[in-house]
Design a protein around this motif. Structure first.
Motif, PDB file in Angstrom:
ATOM      1  N   ILE A  55       5.330 -20.218  -9.472  1.00 26.50           N
ATOM      2  CA  ILE A  55       4.444 -19.094  -9.781  1.00 26.50           C
ATOM      3  C   ILE A  55       3.359 -19.038  -8.720  1.00 26.50           C
ATOM      4  O   ILE A  55       2.496 -19.912  -8.652  1.00 26.50           O
ATOM      5  N   HIS A  56       3.435 -18.020  -7.854  1.00 30.63           N
ATOM      6  CA  HIS A  56       2.403 -17.771  -6.841  1.00 30.63           C
ATOM      7  C   HIS A  56       1.480 -16.683  -7.373  1.00 30.63           C
ATOM      8  O   HIS A  56       1.860 -15.510  -7.440  1.00 30.63           O
ATOM      9  N   TRP A  57       0.271 -17.090  -7.724  1.00 23.83           N
ATOM     10  CA  TRP A  57      -0.656 -16.157  -8.361  1.00 23.83           C
ATOM     11  C   TRP A  57      -2.080 -16.488  -7.940  1.00 23.83           C
ATOM     12  O   TRP A  57      -2.491 -17.649  -7.942  1.00 23.83           O
ATOM     13  N   LEU A  62      -4.242  -8.804  -6.357  1.00 22.81           N
ATOM     14  CA  LEU A  62      -4.952  -7.524  -6.551  1.00 22.81           C
ATOM     15  C   LEU A  62      -4.662  -6.543  -5.413  1.00 22.81           C
ATOM     16  O   LEU A  62      -4.154  -5.444  -5.656  1.00 22.81           O
ATOM     17  N   PRO A  63      -4.955  -6.878  -4.143  1.00 24.42           N
ATOM     18  CA  PRO A  63      -4.609  -5.952  -3.051  1.00 24.42           C
ATOM     19  C   PRO A  63      -3.105  -5.836  -2.843  1.00 24.42           C
ATOM     20  O   PRO A  63      -2.635  -4.841  -2.296  1.00 24.42           O
ATOM     21  N   ALA A  64      -2.364  -6.863  -3.263  1.00 23.40           N
ATOM     22  CA  ALA A  64      -0.889  -6.803  -3.302  1.00 23.40           C
ATOM     23  C   ALA A  64      -0.274  -6.386  -1.968  1.00 23.40           C
ATOM     24  O   ALA A  64       0.641  -5.569  -1.914  1.00 23.40           O
ATOM     25  N   GLY A  65      -0.804  -6.938  -0.871  1.00 19.26           N
ATOM     26  CA  GLY A  65      -0.226  -6.684   0.446  1.00 19.26           C
ATOM     27  C   GLY A  65      -0.917  -5.594   1.238  1.00 19.26           C
ATOM     28  O   GLY A  65      -0.512  -5.314   2.368  1.00 19.26           O
ATOM     29  N   GLU A  66      -1.962  -4.998   0.673  1.00 22.77           N
ATOM     30  CA  GLU A  66      -2.684  -3.933   1.379  1.00 22.77           C
ATOM     31  C   GLU A  66      -4.157  -4.302   1.544  1.00 22.77           C
ATOM     32  O   GLU A  66      -4.725  -5.038   0.745  1.00 22.77           O
ATOM     33  N   ASN A 302      12.346 -11.565  -4.260  1.00 20.86           N
ATOM     34  CA  ASN A 302      12.410 -10.521  -3.226  1.00 20.86           C
ATOM     35  C   ASN A 302      12.090 -11.183  -1.890  1.00 20.86           C
ATOM     36  O   ASN A 302      12.811 -12.078  -1.477  1.00 20.86           O
ATOM     37  N   ASP A 303      11.051 -10.791  -1.183  1.00 22.67           N
ATOM     38  CA  ASP A 303      10.697 -11.446   0.081  1.00 22.67           C
ATOM     39  C   ASP A 303       9.382 -12.203   0.000  1.00 22.67           C
ATOM     40  O   ASP A 303       9.234 -13.273   0.572  1.00 22.67           O
ATOM     41  N   SER A 304       8.401 -11.620  -0.691  1.00 17.43           N
ATOM     42  CA  SER A 304       7.080 -12.227  -0.786  1.00 17.43           C
ATOM     43  C   SER A 304       7.038 -13.258  -1.911  1.00 17.43           C
ATOM     44  O   SER A 304       7.831 -13.213  -2.853  1.00 17.43           O
ATOM     45  N   TRP A 305       6.081 -14.175  -1.807  1.00 14.38           N
ATOM     46  CA  TRP A 305       5.859 -15.149  -2.881  1.00 14.38           C
ATOM     47  C   TRP A 305       4.812 -14.602  -3.844  1.00 14.38           C
ATOM     48  O   TRP A 305       5.043 -14.531  -5.045  1.00 14.38           O
ATOM     49  N   GLY A 306       3.650 -14.190  -3.328  1.00 15.34           N
ATOM     50  CA  GLY A 306       2.688 -13.497  -4.163  1.00 15.34           C
ATOM     51  C   GLY A 306       3.122 -12.052  -4.376  1.00 15.34           C
ATOM     52  O   GLY A 306       3.947 -11.509  -3.627  1.00 15.34           O
ATOM     53  N   TYR A 307       2.577 -11.406  -5.409  1.00 18.86           N
ATOM     54  CA  TYR A 307       2.961 -10.026  -5.721  1.00 18.86           C
ATOM     55  C   TYR A 307       2.607  -9.091  -4.565  1.00 18.86           C
ATOM     56  O   TYR A 307       1.489  -9.098  -4.058  1.00 18.86           O
ATOM     57  N   ASN A 337      10.942 -18.242  -7.500  1.00 16.56           N
ATOM     58  CA  ASN A 337       9.544 -17.820  -7.562  1.00 16.56           C
ATOM     59  C   ASN A 337       9.345 -16.465  -8.227  1.00 16.56           C
ATOM     60  O   ASN A 337      10.118 -15.533  -8.041  1.00 16.56           O
ATOM     61  N   VAL A 338       8.231 -16.380  -8.976  1.00 19.96           N
ATOM     62  CA  VAL A 338       7.720 -15.124  -9.508  1.00 19.96           C
ATOM     63  C   VAL A 338       6.290 -14.958  -9.011  1.00 19.96           C
ATOM     64  O   VAL A 338       5.506 -15.910  -9.019  1.00 19.96           O
ATOM     65  N   GLY A 339       5.937 -13.742  -8.593  1.00 25.63           N
ATOM     66  CA  GLY A 339       4.568 -13.429  -8.203  1.00 25.63           C
ATOM     67  C   GLY A 339       3.962 -12.447  -9.193  1.00 25.63           C
ATOM     68  O   GLY A 339       4.197 -11.235  -9.081  1.00 25.63           O
ATOM     69  N   PRO A 340       3.215 -12.920 -10.189  1.00 25.67           N
ATOM     70  CA  PRO A 340       2.628 -12.022 -11.185  1.00 25.67           C
ATOM     71  C   PRO A 340       1.650 -11.027 -10.562  1.00 25.67           C
ATOM     72  O   PRO A 340       1.100 -11.257  -9.485  1.00 25.67           O
ATOM     73  N   THR A 341       1.430  -9.924 -11.246  1.00 25.99           N
ATOM     74  CA  THR A 341       0.548  -8.863 -10.770  1.00 25.99           C
ATOM     75  C   THR A 341      -0.917  -9.242 -10.949  1.00 25.99           C
ATOM     76  O   THR A 341      -1.245 -10.246 -11.587  1.00 25.99           O
ATOM     77  N   GLY A 342      -1.793  -8.387 -10.436  1.00 26.05           N
ATOM     78  CA  GLY A 342      -3.220  -8.617 -10.572  1.00 26.05           C
ATOM     79  C   GLY A 342      -3.717  -8.531 -11.996  1.00 26.05           C
ATOM     80  O   GLY A 342      -4.810  -9.034 -12.319  1.00 26.05           O
ATOM     81  N   THR A 343      -2.926  -7.937 -12.886  1.00 24.46           N
ATOM     82  CA  THR A 343      -3.311  -7.870 -14.306  1.00 24.46           C
ATOM     83  C   THR A 343      -2.791  -9.055 -15.101  1.00 24.46           C
ATOM     84  O   THR A 343      -3.104  -9.198 -16.281  1.00 24.46           O
ATOM     85  N   GLY A 344      -1.949  -9.891 -14.463  1.00 27.71           N
ATOM     86  CA  GLY A 344      -1.441 -11.082 -15.130  1.00 27.71           C
ATOM     87  C   GLY A 344      -0.066 -10.927 -15.739  1.00 27.71           C
ATOM     88  O   GLY A 344       0.360 -11.769 -16.539  1.00 27.71           O
ATOM     89  N   GLU A 345       0.646  -9.862 -15.365  1.00 28.90           N
ATOM     90  CA  GLU A 345       1.983  -9.639 -15.901  1.00 28.90           C
ATOM     91  C   GLU A 345       3.042  -9.905 -14.837  1.00 28.90           C
ATOM     92  O   GLU A 345       2.761  -9.845 -13.650  1.00 28.90           O
ATOM     93  N   TRP A 346       4.264 -10.157 -15.291  1.00 26.70           N
ATOM     94  CA  TRP A 346       5.382 -10.266 -14.374  1.00 26.70           C
ATOM     95  C   TRP A 346       5.921  -8.879 -14.096  1.00 26.70           C
ATOM     96  O   TRP A 346       5.998  -8.037 -14.992  1.00 26.70           O
ATOM     97  N   ASP A 347       6.311  -8.650 -12.857  1.00 31.40           N
ATOM     98  CA  ASP A 347       7.007  -7.420 -12.537  1.00 31.40           C
ATOM     99  C   ASP A 347       8.260  -7.337 -13.415  1.00 31.40           C
ATOM    100  O   ASP A 347       9.009  -8.303 -13.547  1.00 31.40           O
ATOM    101  N   PRO A 348       8.506  -6.173 -14.060  1.00 33.03           N
ATOM    102  CA  PRO A 348       9.668  -6.082 -14.967  1.00 33.03           C
ATOM    103  C   PRO A 348      11.004  -6.355 -14.286  1.00 33.03           C
ATOM    104  O   PRO A 348      11.927  -6.847 -14.937  1.00 33.03           O
ATOM    105  N   VAL A 349      11.111  -6.045 -12.993  1.00 34.38           N
ATOM    106  CA  VAL A 349      12.373  -6.345 -12.292  1.00 34.38           C
ATOM    107  C   VAL A 349      12.567  -7.854 -12.187  1.00 34.38           C
ATOM    108  O   VAL A 349      13.666  -8.372 -12.413  1.00 34.38           O
ATOM    109  N   SER A 350      11.499  -8.577 -11.861  1.00 31.09           N
ATOM    110  CA  SER A 350      11.579 -10.042 -11.793  1.00 31.09           C
ATOM    111  C   SER A 350      12.036 -10.616 -13.120  1.00 31.09           C
ATOM    112  O   SER A 350      12.926 -11.481 -13.177  1.00 31.09           O
ATOM    113  N   GLU A 351      11.425 -10.127 -14.185  1.00 30.92           N
ATOM    114  CA  GLU A 351      11.752 -10.648 -15.510  1.00 30.92           C
ATOM    115  C   GLU A 351      13.205 -10.365 -15.870  1.00 30.92           C
ATOM    116  O   GLU A 351      13.906 -11.241 -16.385  1.00 30.92           O
TER     117      GLU A 351
END
Length: 611
Positions: A55-57, A62-66, A302-307, A337-351
């Motif tokens: 779990i990379h969190w 929050l910025p999620a790559g931007e 996917n490719d990234s570790w964090g969301y 690995n799963v990279g949860p979102t800035g709100t603390g949830e897993w991306d539904p595709v990951s799940e």
């Protein structure tokens, strides 16, 4: 060594990220831990578990790559601060907004359990220096620096205990971009050690060396101590970028962990192999080799570790399952690995991907949990794993004629049956060491490409011959691919590439004496059409030869447009006059550039049998 001009064409982002992958720096020596009773007790649960969740969190979710409205050029979103050269103050201000109110530790752990994963590795501190737990050493944490004010690690510890999963902790001990004495941040702290600087570049620099040592004793080691004293029994400490330490510094972290929790595992990135209780591959390494008795492969969905919001390059459940089987068949563990979102949830595709993997494991887990490498040869249709006296056949591609050849089995068979249920299968022997299983038409077809698993119960200890079997032309239509990661390489500079996507080739073929070899076995007279897949750019070239006993094929290297622009080239035919074991060797005949080529795989297509 190698073609630096051509390599630059492959993209600087991946090259720089690869420099943080310590396994490429592993030393060729035996494990320093020794296989003593303490180590065996410590590693036992891990060998049984086989599958874990990473779990990379952190605030980078929050910025999620931007940053400032623009996507930052980086495969990994957790590298945002480094890649965008974000000042400490600006990153701190962003982190103050981190308030993941949807975080539910119980749901995370229950989902991991449903997915068939047995341990969790949570990022307590990544390279950005931000503590994702209630650190007393530094106020720069999710508890003291954000409105969230809760301790996710504490809640995960409680949830893991309740659900029976083992808790592991990731801690970036060598790299901290927030700290003025650590490594990586040279835009705020110009005198710091650079993110990609090797140890030799700073070890004799008194200022850099002393400040970095100060960081290790002021922040890094104290935080490791609090993680191991405040969060109950920790199954493993997962360190990163340890190759940026001296061996003595790495050993200090190793002994610190074992002094506090003797049964806590430590990965090789505490420094680099041979240190640690087990070895790690590179990040997202899809093509692997057995690198030590105990080793671990780590991949993202996917490719990234964090969301990263723009990263939709998802791996399919089938590819994840095949990676699980492949790694376990080589006696390794796989961590997904799963990279949860800035709100603390897993991306539904990951799940969804993980739950689909879990569905397969509920039926076929006997061939994974507690299983390991088989003494038999790698088959053309899939992989084999072994547990006790049972050999598990993971069938990726069922043979069209319905006859499954299990190569190199030297033990008596009691029965064969599918794990998904059904009647026992008929079998017969082809010679003294190859088993042929008669598949039931239509009943054992892979569903959605997922492997079908057969259990072969044997009498007594399972023995085998691990040399690859190449079937002759009578009924054999399969093309046998001999990847270079299956080869043994000999020489001064020739080495395996990272094993990541499109990096499953050999590198640095700059000397005539370097070569690659494969051992193969044939059951009778046979002939094969042979091709070699390789890449070669403007800086490479020359000629090479493929040698087998009593025969040699010569070929000129052809430009493919670049070292990673792979093309398959027909070489000719190889003939084997009788049954037996043979060695194939790929040699440089002439090197015209800075390197010969970057070979990827030999392919042998059966033509006909000769009598």
């Amino acid at each position: 060594m190698g073609d630096q001009t051509d390599l630059q064409k492959t993209g600087s982002v991946q090259q720089e990220e690869n420099l943080l992958d310590d396994p490429l720096q592993a030393l060729k020596e035996e494990s320093g831990t020794g296989q003593d009773d303490v180590h065996e007790r410590r590693i036992a649960w891990w060998r049984e578990a086989r599958l874990g969740l990473f779990i990379h969190w952190g605030p980078y979710s929050l910025p999620a790559g931007e940053w400032n409205g623009e996507e930052i050029e980086a495969s990994y979103s957790e590298h945002l601060m480094l890649r965008a050269r974000i000042p400490v103050q600006a990153y701190e201000e962003m982190a103050e907004q981190f308030n993941p109110t949807s975080f539910d530790a119980g749901r995370w752990v229950r989902t991991a359990k449903q997915a068939g994963l047995k341990y969790i590795i949570f990022t307590a501190k990544h390279h950005d220096g931000f503590a994702m737990y209630d650190s007393k050493v530094s106020d720069y944490s999710i508890v003291r620096h954000t409105p969230f004010g809760r301790d996710p690690l504490r809640e995960l510890e409680d949830a893991c205990r309740e659900e029976g999963l083992v808790l592991g902790i990731y801690y970036s001990h060598a790299m901290d971009w927030h700290d003025p004495d650590s490594q990586g941040n040279t835009w705020d702290y110009p005198g710091n050690i650079g993110a990609y600087d090797d140890v030799e570049s700073w070890i004799r620099d008194e200022d850099k060396r002393s400040r970095f040592d100060h960081y290790l004793h002021r922040k890094s080691l104290p935080q490791v101590r609090e993680l191991l004293t405040e969060y109950g029994k920790v199954g493993l400490m997962w360190f990163d970028c340890g190759g940026k330490l001296t061996r003595e510094q790495g050993e200090l972290f190793l002994t610190t962990v074992h002094a506090l929790q003797q049964d806590c595992l430590v990965n090789s990135r505490v420094w680099k192999s041979p240190l640690g209780d087990y070895a790690n591959t590179s990040d997202n390494q899809l093509e692997t080799r057995t690198i030590r008795q105990d080793w671990e492969n780590i991949i993202t969905l996917n490719d990234s570790w964090g969301y990263k919001k723009s990263d939709n390059n998802w791996k399919s459940p089938v590819s994840i399952i095949r990676q699980i089987v492949d790694v376990v068949s080589k006696n390794g563990n796989l961590v997904i690995n799963v990279g949860p979102t800035g709100t603390g949830e897993w991306d539904p595709v990951s799940e969804q991907i993980l739950l689909e993997v879990g569905d397969w494991l509920r039926v076929n887990g006997d061939g994974i949990y507690g299983a390991g490498a088989s003494p038999t040869a790698k088959p053309s249709w899939g992989r084999c794993t072994l547990k006790g006296q049972t050999l598990y056949l993971h069938v990726f591609e069922p043979p069209a004629d319905g006859y499954l050849v299990v190569p190199g089995l030297l033990s008596q068979v009691k029965r064969i049956y599918p794990l998904a249920g059904g009647e026992d299968l008929e079998y017969q022997w082809l010679g003294s060491s190859d088993l042929v299983v008669r598949l039931v038409a239509g009943e054992l077809e892979a569903k959605d490409g997922k492997p079908v698993v057969l259990a072969v119960e044997c009498s007594g200890l399972v023995n085998g011959n691990a040399v690859r079997l190449l079937m002759n032309g009578d009924g054999a239509s399969h093309v046998y691919d001999l990847g270079v990661f299956e080869s043994e390489i000999t020489g001064t500079a020739l080495r395996y590439d990272t094993g990541k996507k499109n990096r499953d080739n050999l590198l640095d073929w700059a000397y005539l004496q370097d070569y690659a070899s494969w051992k193969v076995r044939v059951a009778g007279p046979c002939t094969f059409a042979v091709s070699l897949e390789y890449g070669c750019g403007d800086e490479g070239g020359g000629s090479f030869r493929l040698e087998a006993p009593g025969q040699t094929i010569l070929s000129e290297v052809q430009s493919t447009g670049g070292p990673y622009e792979f093309r398959s080239v027909e070489l000719g035919e190889l003939h084997f006059a009788e049954a037996g074991e043979y060695t194939l060797e790929l040699h440089a005949d002439r090197i015209a550039g800075t390197y010969l080529m970057q070979p990827r795989k030999l392919s042998l297509r059966p033509l006909h049998s000769s009598n």
